[in-house]
Motif scaffolding. Structure first.
Motif, PDB file in Angstrom:
ATOM      1  N   PRO A   7      36.757   3.267 -39.103  1.00 21.67           N
ATOM      2  CA  PRO A   7      37.846   4.074 -39.658  1.00 21.67           C
ATOM      3  C   PRO A   7      38.988   4.182 -38.651  1.00 21.67           C
ATOM      4  N   VAL A   8      40.211   4.343 -39.143  1.00 16.35           N
ATOM      5  CA  VAL A   8      41.356   4.383 -38.228  1.00 16.35           C
ATOM      6  C   VAL A   8      42.203   5.632 -38.440  1.00 16.35           C
ATOM      7  N   VAL A   9      42.807   6.059 -37.335  1.00 16.46           N
ATOM      8  CA  VAL A   9      43.841   7.090 -37.330  1.00 16.46           C
ATOM      9  C   VAL A   9      45.040   6.473 -36.628  1.00 16.46           C
ATOM     10  N   SER A  10      46.224   6.659 -37.180  1.00 18.98           N
ATOM     11  CA  SER A  10      47.418   6.075 -36.579  1.00 18.98           C
ATOM     12  C   SER A  10      48.588   7.032 -36.685  1.00 18.98           C
ATOM     13  N   THR A  11      49.478   6.936 -35.716  1.00 20.38           N
ATOM     14  CA  THR A  11      50.749   7.622 -35.865  1.00 20.38           C
ATOM     15  C   THR A  11      51.530   6.968 -37.007  1.00 20.38           C
ATOM     16  N   ASN A  12      52.458   7.706 -37.526  1.00 18.59           N
ATOM     17  CA  ASN A  12      53.301   7.219 -38.606  1.00 18.59           C
ATOM     18  C   ASN A  12      54.424   6.370 -38.013  1.00 18.59           C
ATOM     19  N   CYS A  13      54.041   5.442 -37.114  1.00 18.48           N
ATOM     20  CA  CYS A  13      55.049   4.662 -36.387  1.00 18.48           C
ATOM     21  C   CYS A  13      55.660   3.611 -37.296  1.00 18.48           C
ATOM     22  N   LYS A  14      56.982   3.579 -37.297  1.00 19.92           N
ATOM     23  CA  LYS A  14      57.710   2.694 -38.201  1.00 19.92           C
ATOM     24  C   LYS A  14      57.916   1.343 -37.546  1.00 19.92           C
ATOM     25  N   PRO A  15      57.998   0.291 -38.364  1.00 20.70           N
ATOM     26  CA  PRO A  15      57.674   0.301 -39.787  1.00 20.70           C
ATOM     27  C   PRO A  15      56.246  -0.172 -40.061  1.00 20.70           C
ATOM     28  N   GLY A  16      55.633  -0.818 -39.044  1.00 23.62           N
ATOM     29  CA  GLY A  16      54.413  -1.573 -39.294  1.00 23.62           C
ATOM     30  C   GLY A  16      53.198  -0.783 -39.719  1.00 23.62           C
ATOM     31  N   ALA A  17      52.885   0.295 -38.995  1.00 26.18           N
ATOM     32  CA  ALA A  17      51.657   1.037 -39.313  1.00 26.18           C
ATOM     33  C   ALA A  17      51.699   1.591 -40.727  1.00 26.18           C
ATOM     34  N   GLN A  18      52.878   2.030 -41.138  1.00 33.47           N
ATOM     35  CA  GLN A  18      53.025   2.536 -42.503  1.00 33.47           C
ATOM     36  C   GLN A  18      52.642   1.469 -43.525  1.00 33.47           C
ATOM     37  N   GLU A  19      53.070   0.231 -43.263  1.00 33.80           N
ATOM     38  CA  GLU A  19      52.809  -0.849 -44.218  1.00 33.80           C
ATOM     39  C   GLU A  19      51.354  -1.307 -44.169  1.00 33.80           C
ATOM     40  N   VAL A  20      50.791  -1.422 -42.975  1.00 32.29           N
ATOM     41  CA  VAL A  20      49.392  -1.845 -42.855  1.00 32.29           C
ATOM     42  C   VAL A  20      48.465  -0.849 -43.551  1.00 32.29           C
ATOM     43  N   LEU A  21      48.710   0.435 -43.341  1.00 32.69           N
ATOM     44  CA  LEU A  21      47.849   1.476 -43.907  1.00 32.69           C
ATOM     45  C   LEU A  21      48.369   1.990 -45.254  1.00 32.69           C
ATOM     46  N   ASN A  22      49.454   1.386 -45.726  1.00 36.86           N
ATOM     47  CA  ASN A  22      50.064   1.775 -46.998  1.00 36.86           C
ATOM     48  C   ASN A  22      50.256   3.288 -47.084  1.00 36.86           C
ATOM     49  N   TYR A  23      50.930   3.804 -46.052  1.00 36.21           N
ATOM     50  CA  TYR A  23      51.316   5.217 -46.001  1.00 36.21           C
ATOM     51  C   TYR A  23      50.122   6.172 -46.126  1.00 36.21           C
ATOM     52  N   GLY A  24      49.009   5.766 -45.533  1.00 38.33           N
ATOM     53  CA  GLY A  24      47.854   6.649 -45.463  1.00 38.33           C
ATOM     54  C   GLY A  24      46.737   6.334 -46.431  1.00 38.33           C
ATOM     55  N   GLU A  25      46.918   5.317 -47.264  1.00 38.16           N
ATOM     56  CA  GLU A  25      45.868   4.958 -48.225  1.00 38.16           C
ATOM     57  C   GLU A  25      44.629   4.413 -47.528  1.00 38.16           C
ATOM     58  N   PHE A  26      44.838   3.683 -46.431  1.00 32.57           N
ATOM     59  CA  PHE A  26      43.714   3.008 -45.774  1.00 32.57           C
ATOM     60  C   PHE A  26      43.377   3.579 -44.401  1.00 32.57           C
ATOM     61  N   GLY A  27      43.927   4.726 -44.076  1.00 34.53           N
ATOM     62  CA  GLY A  27      43.620   5.376 -42.812  1.00 34.53           C
ATOM     63  C   GLY A  27      44.408   6.667 -42.680  1.00 34.53           C
ATOM     64  N   ARG A  28      43.949   7.559 -41.836  1.00 34.42           N
ATOM     65  CA  ARG A  28      44.665   8.811 -41.614  1.00 34.42           C
ATOM     66  C   ARG A  28      45.918   8.552 -40.780  1.00 34.42           C
ATOM     67  N   MET A  29      46.997   9.285 -41.078  1.00 35.86           N
ATOM     68  CA  MET A  29      48.241   9.111 -40.337  1.00 35.86           C
ATOM     69  C   MET A  29      48.745  10.462 -39.853  1.00 35.86           C
ATOM     70  N   CYS A  30      49.419  10.432 -38.688  1.00 33.52           N
ATOM     71  CA  CYS A  30      49.951  11.661 -38.107  1.00 33.52           C
ATOM     72  C   CYS A  30      51.336  11.400 -37.532  1.00 33.52           C
ATOM     73  N   GLU A  31      52.020  12.459 -37.206  1.00 31.78           N
ATOM     74  CA  GLU A  31      53.370  12.366 -36.664  1.00 31.78           C
ATOM     75  C   GLU A  31      53.341  11.770 -35.254  1.00 31.78           C
ATOM     76  N   VAL A  32      54.327  10.929 -34.949  1.00 31.13           N
ATOM     77  CA  VAL A  32      54.445  10.350 -33.603  1.00 31.13           C
ATOM     78  C   VAL A  32      54.596  11.467 -32.572  1.00 31.13           C
ATOM     79  N   GLY A  33      53.804  11.373 -31.497  1.00 31.22           N
ATOM     80  CA  GLY A  33      53.925  12.321 -30.391  1.00 31.22           C
ATOM     81  C   GLY A  33      53.315  13.683 -30.627  1.00 31.22           C
TER      82      GLY A  33
END
Length: 376
Positions: free
Chosen positions: A294-320
């Motif tokens: 499982p993955v957690v990622s910052t909402n770092c633009k633009p790539g992580a958003q696209e890889v995880l489809n804005y949180g569909e495939f992993g948890r996302m959080c604010e940068v920093g």
């Protein structure tokens, strides 16, 4: 049909994502249609041993990028390349100039992997790159966000840009997991049964923001027994160790350097975390999903958003935001077995969308389109 020669140029087949991407493209390229030629500067790279034996591999007799223009031009001419493919702005510039001085009919395709710009000086530099990029036949952007940035910062026309996501060699990842083991000196890290393993991988530089991850880990560690494993090398290692010391978790943070097979380490972890400030694609996220973690990622633009489809495939959080990152990590670590299995299955399905065999077909299509332009 006559096979066409595609010359790939990069500074070295080192530990970075660009080299890994080129390796995946070259090794999976259809040999009935294309003959790959790899050209680097005179460096030894850690990925060289993974290059298929049928690839013509040439090292220029220089370690200086500026000195590579004319030697590279000579190789383009002698090898009769149809396409010169390069990645990263500085090296794209050299490849375009070398191709001009080769006085051949070869065409440039340049790949842009990063989300660059922002300051006035950076934006001016990107405009200069854009002037040279206009001499190329095609620009490959590794995400929609990178494409938008190229249009905005480089002033390249949209019709010249093709979006192709990074190829992930799923077969190689599976083989590395099945046939290799964690290095002996690291096995003790993973043997403490009650400890949860949080893992990350990336260069120890500011853009990767490991400092926020360490602060988040310290908060997680207040609630559960955990260890943080950091794969990668870089200039900030000592600074990050000081941060871990100041957060009272230095004995629980393990800096284990660059690993040729990071996947076997990912497989041992309970969660993979990407703390970057920005990512053109987030290749390591796709690789982590492919290992079944499982993955957690910052909402770092633009790539992580696209890889995880804005949180569909992993948890996302604010940068920093260490507080939010810690909360998302805790969410994953507190899931039951069934919930964890569902997340892993979903992630594996997403990783398959980046399968090198599929992605390289898109590169082959781009090569063919460019060759057709040449022949017409």
């Amino acid at each position: 049909m006559e096979k066409k020669k595609v010359l790939f140029f990069i500074y070295q087949m080192g530990a970075g994502g660009a080299a890994r991407t080129l390796l995946n493209i070259i090794n999976n390229l259809d040999r009935t249609k294309f003959t790959p030629i790899l050209v680097t500067l005179n460096y030894n790279g850690s990925y060289e041993e993974y290059i298929k034996s049928d690839v013509t591999f040439i090292k220029l007799d220089t370690k200086r990028l500026r000195s590579a223009i004319f030697p590279l031009a000579k190789v383009i001419r002698e090898e009769k390349a149809a396409i010169v493919f390069s990645t990263i702005p500085n090296y794209n510039t050299i490849a375009i100039l070398a191709n001009l001085f080769s006085f051949t009919g070869a065409k440039n395709i340049v790949r842009e992997a990063a989300y660059l710009g922002g300051s006035p000086s950076e934006n001016m530099k990107l405009l200069a790159y854009g002037m040279l990029y206009k001499l190329s036949s095609k620009v490959i952007a590794l995400s929609e966000g990178v494409k938008e940035n190229i249009i905005k910062r480089y002033k390249i026309k949209p019709k010249k840009i093709k979006v192709i996501y990074n190829p992930v060699d799923l077969d190689s990842i599976k083989k590395n997991i099945e046939h290799e083991e964690v290095a002996n000196e690291h096995q003790a890290i993973f043997k403490e049964e009650d400890a949860k393993i949080i893992i990350t991988a990336g260069r120890l530089v500011k853009d990767k923001d490991h400092e926020t991850l360490i602060r988040a880990f310290a908060k997680v560690n207040e609630r559960i027994t955990a260890k943080l494993v950091i794969l990668g090398e870089g200039e900030l290692e000592e600074d990050l160790k000081r941060t871990a010391y100041n957060q009272n978790v230095l004995d629980k943070v393990h800096f284990i350097g660059f690993q040729q097979n990071p996947y076997i380490y990912f497989k041992q972890a309970d969660v993979f975390v990407l703390s970057s400030k920005r990512e053109g694609f987030g290749h390591v996220l796709a690789e982590a999903l492919a290992t079944g973690v499982p993955v957690v990622s910052t909402n770092c633009k633009p790539g992580a958003q696209e890889v995880l489809n804005y949180g569909e495939f992993g948890r996302m959080c604010e940068v920093g935001n260490a507080e939010e990152m810690a909360a998302k990590i805790n969410e994953i670590l507190n899931l039951n077995e069934e919930q964890t299995a569902q997340i892993i299955d979903k992630g594996l399905g997403r990783a398959n969308e980046f399968n090198a065999k599929k992605i390289v077909k898109q590169y082959e299509e781009a090569f063919n389109q460019t060759i057709d332009q040449i022949e017409k």
